[in-house]
Design a protein around this motif. Structure first.
Motif, PDB file in Angstrom:
ATOM      1  N   VAL A  36     -10.151  12.784   3.761  1.00  0.00           N
ATOM      2  CA  VAL A  36     -10.081  11.583   4.592  1.00  0.00           C
ATOM      3  C   VAL A  36     -11.230  10.656   4.185  1.00  0.00           C
ATOM      4  O   VAL A  36     -12.380  11.084   4.121  1.00  0.00           O
ATOM      5  N   GLY A  37     -10.908   9.420   3.902  1.00  0.00           N
ATOM      6  CA  GLY A  37     -11.940   8.452   3.524  1.00  0.00           C
ATOM      7  C   GLY A  37     -12.416   7.671   4.739  1.00  0.00           C
ATOM      8  O   GLY A  37     -11.627   7.344   5.620  1.00  0.00           O
ATOM      9  N   LEU A  38     -13.725   7.398   4.784  1.00  0.00           N
ATOM     10  CA  LEU A  38     -14.267   6.478   5.797  1.00  0.00           C
ATOM     11  C   LEU A  38     -14.762   5.259   5.037  1.00  0.00           C
ATOM     12  O   LEU A  38     -15.678   5.371   4.221  1.00  0.00           O
ATOM     13  N   VAL A  39     -14.144   4.107   5.308  1.00  0.00           N
ATOM     14  CA  VAL A  39     -14.599   2.892   4.624  1.00  0.00           C
ATOM     15  C   VAL A  39     -15.054   1.859   5.633  1.00  0.00           C
ATOM     16  O   VAL A  39     -14.580   1.822   6.775  1.00  0.00           O
ATOM     17  N   ALA A 206     -11.528  20.892   2.856  1.00  0.00           N
ATOM     18  CA  ALA A 206     -11.216  19.513   3.244  1.00  0.00           C
ATOM     19  C   ALA A 206     -12.435  18.652   2.928  1.00  0.00           C
ATOM     20  O   ALA A 206     -13.527  19.181   2.699  1.00  0.00           O
ATOM     21  N   MET A 207     -12.253  17.337   2.918  1.00  0.00           N
ATOM     22  CA  MET A 207     -13.412  16.480   2.628  1.00  0.00           C
ATOM     23  C   MET A 207     -13.332  15.180   3.426  1.00  0.00           C
ATOM     24  O   MET A 207     -12.250  14.626   3.626  1.00  0.00           O
ATOM     25  N   ILE A 208     -14.500  14.748   3.900  1.00  0.00           N
ATOM     26  CA  ILE A 208     -14.604  13.390   4.447  1.00  0.00           C
ATOM     27  C   ILE A 208     -15.432  12.619   3.432  1.00  0.00           C
ATOM     28  O   ILE A 208     -16.580  12.974   3.159  1.00  0.00           O
ATOM     29  N   MET A 209     -14.818  11.635   2.829  1.00  0.00           N
ATOM     30  CA  MET A 209     -15.481  10.866   1.765  1.00  0.00           C
ATOM     31  C   MET A 209     -15.887   9.497   2.308  1.00  0.00           C
ATOM     32  O   MET A 209     -15.034   8.692   2.675  1.00  0.00           O
ATOM     33  N   ILE A 210     -17.192   9.257   2.370  1.00  0.00           N
ATOM     34  CA  ILE A 210     -17.681   7.977   2.890  1.00  0.00           C
ATOM     35  C   ILE A 210     -17.965   7.030   1.734  1.00  0.00           C
ATOM     36  O   ILE A 210     -18.633   7.412   0.768  1.00  0.00           O
ATOM     37  N   ASP A 213     -16.381   1.451  -1.021  1.00  0.00           N
ATOM     38  CA  ASP A 213     -15.606   1.046  -2.185  1.00  0.00           C
ATOM     39  C   ASP A 213     -14.133   1.454  -2.016  1.00  0.00           C
ATOM     40  O   ASP A 213     -13.787   2.624  -2.073  1.00  0.00           O
ATOM     41  N   MET A 214     -13.272   0.435  -1.815  1.00  0.00           N
ATOM     42  CA  MET A 214     -11.848   0.715  -1.578  1.00  0.00           C
ATOM     43  C   MET A 214     -11.201   1.419  -2.770  1.00  0.00           C
ATOM     44  O   MET A 214     -10.273   2.201  -2.595  1.00  0.00           O
ATOM     45  N   SER A 215     -11.683   1.124  -3.995  1.00  0.00           N
ATOM     46  CA  SER A 215     -11.027   1.752  -5.145  1.00  0.00           C
ATOM     47  C   SER A 215     -11.298   3.254  -5.150  1.00  0.00           C
ATOM     48  O   SER A 215     -10.430   4.040  -5.517  1.00  0.00           O
ATOM     49  N   VAL A 216     -12.495   3.658  -4.702  1.00  0.00           N
ATOM     50  CA  VAL A 216     -12.812   5.088  -4.647  1.00  0.00           C
ATOM     51  C   VAL A 216     -11.907   5.794  -3.637  1.00  0.00           C
ATOM     52  O   VAL A 216     -11.293   6.810  -3.942  1.00  0.00           O
ATOM     53  N   VAL A 217     -11.793   5.230  -2.417  1.00  0.00           N
ATOM     54  CA  VAL A 217     -10.949   5.916  -1.418  1.00  0.00           C
ATOM     55  C   VAL A 217      -9.486   5.933  -1.816  1.00  0.00           C
ATOM     56  O   VAL A 217      -8.786   6.918  -1.594  1.00  0.00           O
ATOM     57  N   ILE A 224      -7.055   7.219   5.099  1.00  0.00           N
ATOM     58  CA  ILE A 224      -8.240   6.360   5.127  1.00  0.00           C
ATOM     59  C   ILE A 224      -8.474   5.864   6.553  1.00  0.00           C
ATOM     60  O   ILE A 224      -7.547   5.380   7.215  1.00  0.00           O
ATOM     61  N   ALA A 225      -9.726   6.020   7.020  1.00  0.00           N
ATOM     62  CA  ALA A 225     -10.118   5.474   8.323  1.00  0.00           C
ATOM     63  C   ALA A 225     -11.040   4.287   8.060  1.00  0.00           C
ATOM     64  O   ALA A 225     -12.040   4.421   7.344  1.00  0.00           O
ATOM     65  N   VAL A 226     -10.686   3.144   8.617  1.00  0.00           N
ATOM     66  CA  VAL A 226     -11.497   1.942   8.418  1.00  0.00           C
ATOM     67  C   VAL A 226     -12.441   1.799   9.617  1.00  0.00           C
ATOM     68  O   VAL A 226     -11.994   1.753  10.761  1.00  0.00           O
TER      69      VAL A 226
END
Ligand code: ATP
Length: 333
Positions: A36-39, A206-210, A213-217, A224-226
């Motif tokens: 899950v990405g946090l952007v 699992a991973m939370i990726m902070i 950078d939108m291209s990374v997520v 993706i959580a904005v």
């Protein structure tokens, strides 16, 4: 139930002028093996949210409300000692923004990894733990003999790899990766991200990726959580966030990365600055910067609306977003 269920979490910092509401009512779940990405922009509360999960934050921070349920255990109710023994590193680990800050400068990098392994595994001998640390170094592309070096003897990229070794040494179920590559040279950023993903797949965590950078997520995350002003304002699968977001802030973020967005489309930009989190006004926190804000947006705080398949949006005008975009595009031409 998901592996991690965060519900209405509020983490505030005590400051001279009041409470900084860095995480202000966030709900988020993470399933086994999911990324899950946090952007969001700097200061939106991404790091505070991640650090709340393993309570690795400064003394002036406090979880004032909400729940963090990890695999049936309510983490907010654990003492610091229980959290260290039962959760931190072994179940949930963190790769911080700057690896150099993650290591104690007075001990060798290897001895710190060995200590973490032995703290959690009573039966593992020092020799075995060292062997594992050396193996991990090798897998992560660092000369195993360097486990006896001190953190300052490592380059930035190498320290980041060593931090990944520390974060993975106990095969945790969740990895919190806080901008794991921003401090690094562009050339090695991709390689490090690839290494993290590879190891994640290998240990099935699992991973939370902070990241900001939108291209990374978009490349690395399933969902993706904005994050804006201490809240998750939109969440959905990565494709929906990139291709058909409903929150004007997400549209603006996407616009900041033209290599991903469709260049033929007219998109909005995000003028203005993030909200003051000490004493936020009623209403939508994005209203002062939103080109589509109405009176209601200024006065009434929006609640999360469900658009199906886990797509949640906190915006009074999310229903009209396509029309609003078209109108905005007409005005620009
Ligand atoms: P960045 O990408 O820059 O790390 P972020 O989105 O991770 O930003 P946080 O670092 O979580 O955001 O910060 C959220 C808010 O909390 C910001 O307003 C920040 O100024 C404030 N904050 C962070 N740490 C502290 C602290 N120790 N004391 C008081 N306020 C803090």
């Amino acid at each position: 139930m998901s592996l991690l269920e965060i519900t209405d979490l509020k983490t505030y910092y005590r400051a001279s002028d009041g409470w900084v509401r860095a995480t202000d009512g966030v709900s988020l779940s993470v399933d086994r093996g999911e990324t899950v990405g946090l952007v969001g922009e700097s200061g939106s509360g991404k790091t505070t949210l991640a650090k709340s999960i393993i309570r690795l934050f400064p003394k002036n921070a406090e979880i004032v409300d909400g729940s963090i349920n990890y695999d049936g255990t309510e983490i907010t109710e654990l003492t610091d000692r229980q959290l260290r023994k039962q959760i931190r590193w072994s179940e949930i680990s963190m790769i911080p923004q700057n690896a150099m800050n993650g290591f104690d400068p007075v001990y060798t990098v290897g001895s710190q990894i060995v200590e973490v392994i032995r703290y959690h595994e009573d039966d593992t001998s020092k020799k075995e733990a060292r062997k594992r640390a050396r193996e991990l170094f090798n897998e992560l592309g660092i000369d195993p003999d360097r486990i006896d070096d001190y953190p300052h003897q490592f380059s930035g990229g190498m320290a980041q790899r060593a931090m990944i070794a520390l974060a993975l040494c106990l095969s945790p179920n969740i990895i919190l990766a806080d901008e794991p590559t921003t401090a690094l040279d562009v050339v090695i950023q991709d390689r490090i991200l690839e290494t993290i993903k590879e190891k994640q797949r290998e240990i099935d965590s699992a991973m939370i990726m902070i990241t900001h950078d939108m291209s990374v997520v978009s490349e690395t995350c399933d969902r993706i959580a904005v994050v804006y002003g201490g809240r998750v304002v939109e969440i959905a699968d990565a494709e929906t966030i990139m291709m058909s977001p409903r929150h004007p802030y997400t549209l603006g973020l996407r616009n900041a990365f033209p290599d991903i967005s469709d260049e033929d489309k007219d998109l909005i930009s995000i003028p203005g600055t993030p909200p003051d989190l000490v004493d936020p006004d009623e209403g939508c926190r994005f209203a002062p910067r939103c080109p589509f804000a109405t009176e209601e947006c200024w006065e009434v705080t929006p609640e999360a609306e469900d658009y199906g398949d886990g797509h949640m949006v906190e915006c009074h005008r999310a229903d009209e977003i396509e029309y609003l975009q078209e109108e905005a595009a007409k005005k620009e031409t």
